[in-house]
Enzyme design. Sequence first.
Site, mmCIF file in Angstrom:
data_model
loop_
_atom_site.group_PDB
_atom_site.id
_atom_site.type_symbol
_atom_site.label_atom_id
_atom_site.label_comp_id
_atom_site.label_asym_id
_atom_site.label_seq_id
_atom_site.Cartn_x
_atom_site.Cartn_y
_atom_site.Cartn_z
ATOM 1 N N TRP A 183 -71.656 25.222 57.790
ATOM 2 C CA TRP A 183 -70.631 24.606 59.164
ATOM 3 C C TRP A 183 -69.342 24.831 59.266
ATOM 4 O O TRP A 183 -68.861 24.654 60.002
ATOM 5 C CB TRP A 183 -70.237 23.463 57.669
ATOM 6 C CG TRP A 183 -68.991 22.594 58.395
ATOM 7 C CD1 TRP A 183 -69.780 20.845 58.964
ATOM 8 C CD2 TRP A 183 -68.435 22.847 58.611
ATOM 9 N NE1 TRP A 183 -68.628 20.816 59.455
ATOM 10 C CE2 TRP A 183 -67.574 21.339 58.574
ATOM 11 C CE3 TRP A 183 -67.494 23.415 57.563
ATOM 12 C CZ2 TRP A 183 -65.675 20.781 59.549
ATOM 13 C CZ3 TRP A 183 -65.818 22.872 57.896
ATOM 14 C CH2 TRP A 183 -64.739 21.421 58.491
ATOM 15 N N HIS A 184 -69.296 26.268 58.696
ATOM 16 C CA HIS A 184 -67.765 26.824 59.026
ATOM 17 C C HIS A 184 -67.766 27.426 60.183
ATOM 18 O O HIS A 184 -66.392 27.880 60.867
ATOM 19 C CB HIS A 184 -67.204 27.984 58.519
ATOM 20 C CG HIS A 184 -66.488 26.841 56.766
ATOM 21 N ND1 HIS A 184 -67.143 26.289 56.182
ATOM 22 C CD2 HIS A 184 -64.933 26.814 57.291
ATOM 23 C CE1 HIS A 184 -65.966 25.761 55.340
ATOM 24 N NE2 HIS A 184 -65.144 25.888 55.909
ATOM 25 N N GLY A 185 -68.933 28.201 60.807
ATOM 26 C CA GLY A 185 -69.209 28.649 61.838
ATOM 27 C C GLY A 185 -70.113 29.138 62.613
ATOM 28 O O GLY A 185 -71.185 29.372 60.902
ATOM 29 N N PHE A 232 -63.728 25.562 64.326
ATOM 30 C CA PHE A 232 -64.766 25.282 63.307
ATOM 31 C C PHE A 232 -65.237 23.786 63.564
ATOM 32 O O PHE A 232 -66.734 22.756 63.681
ATOM 33 C CB PHE A 232 -64.715 25.168 62.040
ATOM 34 C CG PHE A 232 -64.290 26.798 61.539
ATOM 35 C CD1 PHE A 232 -64.567 27.678 61.653
ATOM 36 C CD2 PHE A 232 -63.151 26.539 60.594
ATOM 37 C CE1 PHE A 232 -63.987 28.790 61.813
ATOM 38 C CE2 PHE A 232 -62.663 27.191 60.411
ATOM 39 C CZ PHE A 232 -62.991 28.708 60.486
#
Lengths: 473, 386
Positions: free
Chosen positions: A324-326, A473
């Site tokens: 989800w972060h990257g 993000f």
Amino acid sequence: MLFNSLTFVVFFAVVVTAYWSIRSWNARKNLLVVASYVFYGAWNPPFAALLFSTTAMDFWLGRRIAKAKGQRSRRAWLVGSVCMNLSMLGFFKYGNFLLQNFQWLLARIGIIYQPPHLDILLPVGISFYTFHSLSYTLDIYRDVLKPTKSLRDFILAVSFFPQLVAGPIVRAGDFLPQLVRPPALRAGQFFWGLLLMTLGLFEKIVLADTMLSGSADRIFGYAGPLVALDSWLGVMAFAGQIFFDFAGYSTCAIGAALCLGFHLKDNFRFPYAAIGFSDFWRRWHISLSTFLRDYLYIPLGGNQVRPVRCATNLVIVMFLGGLWHGAAWTFVVWGLLHGSYLVVERVIRGLFENKEWASNLATRLFAGFATYAAVCIAWVFFRASDFTVAARMLRGMFGGHPHGDAILTTREMLQIALVTAGMILVHWSLRDSNIETAVMRLPPWIVTAAWALMACAIILTQGNSNAFIYFQF
Amino acid sequence: MPSSTSNFKRILRLPRLFFSKPPEIERVHGGPPFEYERPIPQVPWRGITVVVVLIVIAAVSAWEFCCRSIGYGPTLNDNEDLWTMARQRVKPESVVIIGDSRAWYDLDLDELEKGFGKRPVQLAMGGSCAYPVLADLANDENFHGTIICSIVPRLFVAPPGTLPMERTEKTVRRSHTETPAQRVSQYLAMPLEERVAFLKQEELTLDDLLKRLPIPNRPHAQVPPRLPPYFGTLDRERRARMIEECARPGSELARMIQQIWIPLFTPPPPPTYIPKEEFEKKMGQAIEQRFHDIAKAVQKLRARGGKIVFVRFPYGGGLKDLEDRETPRAGIWDRVIKDTGAPGIYYEYYPELKGFDCPEWSHLSAGDSVEFSKRLVPHLRKALQL
């Protein structure tokens, strides 16, 4: 629009003044919708249309779910909402990443495929507003929320500007009830909101950008081997930077919402005083960890299943949390590391929880610092641009370069040491409390001095309008 | 309102658990007004706020007074958004100035306007490499105007990853990606910067003040080179003018800046983690690539009818000794002129351009920049065949 920009100062002053000057609650909500879209459109106006279309779709799908007769039909509408939201996220955020990995996989089996490079611009905050919106249909499906009849209210719940682009992830079920009756303007609440905004900007502009980011950038950007001291200091600088950057944004968001009479929950609760990794995730990015817990971990069976399955669930959740972060494998490794930390912690807790020594002060302190060190090690993968950099950093941290370079200046080392020590001290002293209690306990002159000092430091730093890390993000 | 910390716990209700289904009334949008209410500390907020505002006003006024008393004056910051504003003024047939700070300080826009019949756009940047701007203009299909490009050899061939190159790349990138919010911030910042002396993003920020603390360093610590202090003002057209204090011959400020140029223009030692030969080979390749790229950009520009002239502006004192030793004319300057086939004006070739004195060794005073520009215009017109 960045919180740390002159545009926002003027924007916020105009919005707050107009908001409290208008008597009609409906007009005030309309004003907030317009303001939120102006706030978002100030980055890239066409993406405001994307935000509106996903919101409108979820509004309609929420009603379909509620009206559907059978469970299968409800599930079908929910799947439609999940697919719509995740495919949007997948296209904009993971499109090139998926193509690159597909190309790599084909190359492994001898097929040379050159995919077209998709010049996709990532809409700011898409990861956040997708989750704001998705929580609505998920909660309706689970029968814990009834759909709102007002599209305007739902648009405001998703796009409310303080939390729109970098969280906290505010669930529709937490926000919509606040749109029923108009809040009253209370001096204490308003000024406390302003103080929180000052604190958030101080964390971002002074502590993250001025005191720590330069050193972290220099260490992670250095192409040669580094001695252990510099490597650790660089990672500690990043650990502080990302906390102050993200917690600063969340604090600003909470403060801005309070000035408008809305209540957002805490997104951070002194995470570097966590004892263990489950405690860490109860304190770090709380709105994301509870989202993943409620909508992913528990539906997977949570901890009500066999230990091996439970461990697998933890790893799956953290894997997806990392992604989800990257869109990069370094983020996946960061997530998997945290997943494995959680599994190891469960095993250790199972073995030693009932021992008397497990709860004494020395053990707790040791566990706290071990947690901090392990979190720092994981940050290496989060910050490093690729695995080569991460490997070089880890080698440096564990003494692999005894004759490496020592590049940090004494000033930088002092800044990192002082800010980190101060941060950890504050986190430990407030770990079982909250900032409101701390402010209540302090004499008013200290609150006054601290607020004035933070405001002066922000002005002196001249806020260079660096974007918040979590915007990407 | 809570009156003690124990009350906070009551108000700070935990969010409901996902799986405990709330009662019907709470499931309706329009149920309880607030699921969650943040606690508000009970302190005398009005009094605190008034005192904070007074302290901040007093502190900021004192800081402004202090900065003015030690010689600072209001000026615009040379940031990416100011450059972007200038870049947006470039028309297809504009005269554009690119390069480093010498093109900034030494060229007077009024004199050039008289000479060219149109007002030039100032796109030069202090301490920067001109190549990304040249490439950006060459890639701009609409542009077929005239470029006046300053060359300071060390900056002009600065390889990728170095500060002069990164600064220009970042600025050019910003001009393509600037958001409406950033543009508005710049419009709001300019009136403030034109009136407040302490708003200096490269000098009077907390970060820069901390850097000046006299703290001894470990051996081999990489200390960023010191940049010259405030010695010029910038306006909305990005015209730079040296302040009087610096222009005064032998002034303390000018002498201090002279000593700052020397380490800045001295080539840094090669990094310890690469063998010296390998590093020099890589640098050589990067410089060769730059010559190739420059020639390509110039060719592209000329193919559309655009023109370019390279200019070497005056410099003097110990800095001239250093620059002439490290980057002699026969090296980079001659190579650029030869590879591109573009005209060049090296100030030393022309007696009327030669006699100017640079107070701090690198730039002309505001007064001299007018006279220098007046004398330079005929040479520019001739070189560009206007």
